[in-house]
Design an enzyme around this catalytic site. Structure first.
Site, mmCIF file in Angstrom:
data_model
loop_
_atom_site.group_PDB
_atom_site.id
_atom_site.type_symbol
_atom_site.label_atom_id
_atom_site.label_comp_id
_atom_site.label_asym_id
_atom_site.label_seq_id
_atom_site.Cartn_x
_atom_site.Cartn_y
_atom_site.Cartn_z
ATOM 1 N N GLU A 281 1.044 -1.211 -0.061
ATOM 2 C CA GLU A 281 0.000 0.053 0.174
ATOM 3 C C GLU A 281 0.804 1.240 0.073
ATOM 4 O OE1 GLU A 281 -2.746 -0.260 3.295
ATOM 5 O OE2 GLU A 281 -3.579 -2.095 2.456
ATOM 6 N N HIS A 304 -8.096 0.763 2.243
ATOM 7 C CA HIS A 304 -7.905 0.509 3.703
ATOM 8 C C HIS A 304 -8.593 1.386 4.699
ATOM 9 C CE1 HIS A 304 -4.546 -1.657 6.339
ATOM 10 N NE2 HIS A 304 -5.748 -1.454 6.856
#
Length: 420
Positions: A281, A304
């Site tokens: 990420e 997320h």
């Protein structure tokens, strides 16, 4: 840190302490909630806040004179970072997961790591319910079509969730809350967990993950990042899922093989998926993010945000600030994930508290008790975890200095400090 003295009783008169609270430095990264900042400032600590994460080199320099650090999911507390953190008393992970921190290295250095395992559970569970409904009604695709000017009023492959079977993998804080919410919507709930857990409501446990996958219309994942969960849902597990079923991952990005998931989405074996976590990420917001699931049919991708609600972040901020304050002021380590959990009631006026982190090896308790046998002890608590032991002991104030010195000089001692 062995010479530091910190206030135990939260007195406003810091001048009588050899290490004033105003000199306790706390670094908060990644835009920690203002409620946490407020609570820590109200204690008199020196607070520095940054909205972003720091890379390893930046963090190694920044952490050198810091006594406590607060992070979220993007900051990596590595062994190399901890090696530079000579004054660090604790790490606060303002989130559920702690895999961004080297827990073993922190344990060996006598640094407890705290997290917030409960505070955002409701937010994640509610997102799961919303995504189950969105997938069942194909709202992601319908929304995209409408924005592009395509009006397609059709009931094809759109369903109610009432009467459908929800399979929950990981029946912990989030899984149990989701279980209750799903039953209230008329779903049948089954679950699988490696631990024996009491079912809530009418939910029933499955004998194996394979059994759950074969029976579920919707599968949600709520497991930690461990070697056992790496690629837990791979090509073979996806093949076991019912044709036309749905997969939702809000646990960790390493749990699902995204390339395999892409194949079953494009082939039509699965009717849709929702993914909130990814193997890698970005450290900050970007505009050129790439992922194999992009443009897959009926696939919801979110950055997320499972626990990203104002309510959850407020609760996490309050909880973690309290744990950091209790560690600094009292030596309390309740809730630490990598450290002995110790909480000793205050010994009363005329006592000083000695905190000692030591190697977990034979003979340590005998050597410590030989020293304590010469003074009046008001309370004592020692516990061990992995490579370290942690002693909290209240002794008469007149003898505290010499007692602390003798304990700190033991070859087993890692760090020793005194509170008064």
């Amino acid at each position: 840190m062995s010479t530091n003295s910190l206030d135990l009783n939260n007195s406003a008169d810091f001048s009588r302490h050899s290490f004033p609270k105003s000199k306790i430095k706390i670094l908060l990264l990644e835009n920690i909630h203002p409620k946490a900042v407020e609570a820590l400032r109200n204690e008199g600590f020196s607070i520095e806040t940054l909205k972003t994460a720091l890379n390893e080199d930046e963090l190694k320099e920044k952490i050198k004179d810091v006594h406590a650090i607060g992070i979220r999911s993007k900051t990596k507390i590595t062994d190399a970072v901890l090696a530079e953190a000579k004054r660090l008393l604790c790490v606060g992970c303002f989130c559920i997961g702690t895999d961004q921190t080297d827990l073993k290295a922190a344990n060996a250095r006598g640094i407890p790591v705290f997290n917030s395992p409960f505070s955002n559970s409701r937010s994640v569970a509610e997102l799961m319910v919303g995504e189950i409904i969105c997938l069942a009604r194909r709202l992601g695709d319908k929304n995209k079509q409408m924005h592009s000017g395509h009006w397609d009023k059709s009931a094809t492959n759109c369903h109610e969730i009432r009467g459908k079977t929800l399979g929950i993998v990981g029946y912990g804080h989030i899984g149990t809350q989701l279980s209750v919410l799903a039953e209230a919507l008329g779903m049948k709930v089954i679950f699988y967990d490696i631990e024996k857990i009491m079912p809530l409501g009418n939910s029933t446990p499955c004998s194996s993950l394979e059994d759950l996958l074969q029976r579920s219309d919707f599968v949600t994942l709520h497991v930690p990042n461990t070697p056992q969960t790496n690629n837990l849902i791979d090509e073979s597990k996806l093949a076991l899922m019912k044709k036309g079923s749905f997969l939702i991952n809000a646990s960790r990005g390493s749990v699902v093989d995204l390339e395999a998931l892409e194949k079953v989405l494009r082939s039509g074996h699965l009717n849709g998926a929702a993914v909130d976590v990814y193997p890698t990420e970005p450290e900050g917001n970007i505009k050129d993010w790439k992922n194999p699931l992009q443009d897959c049919p009926n696939t919801i991708l979110t950055p997320h945000i499972g626990g990203s609600t104002e309510e959850a972040q407020t609760a996490i901020g309050v909880e973690l600030a309290d744990k950091i304050i209790r560690l600094i002021n009292h030596g309390t380590t309740l809730g630490a994930v990598n450290f002995p959990n110790v909480d000793l009631p205050y010994g009363g006026p005329g006592t000083h508290r000695i905190l000692n982190v030591h190697k977990n090896q034979p003979g340590v308790l005998r050597n410590i008790n030989n020293i304590l046998g010469e003074v009046n002890v008001h309370g004592q608590f020692l516990a061990t975890k992995d490579s370290v032991g942690y002693l909290v002991v209240d002794v008469e104030s007149e003898a505290s200095g010499d007692t602390k010195r003798q304990i700190s000089e033991l070859s087993s001692s890692i760090r020793t400090r005194i509170l008064y």
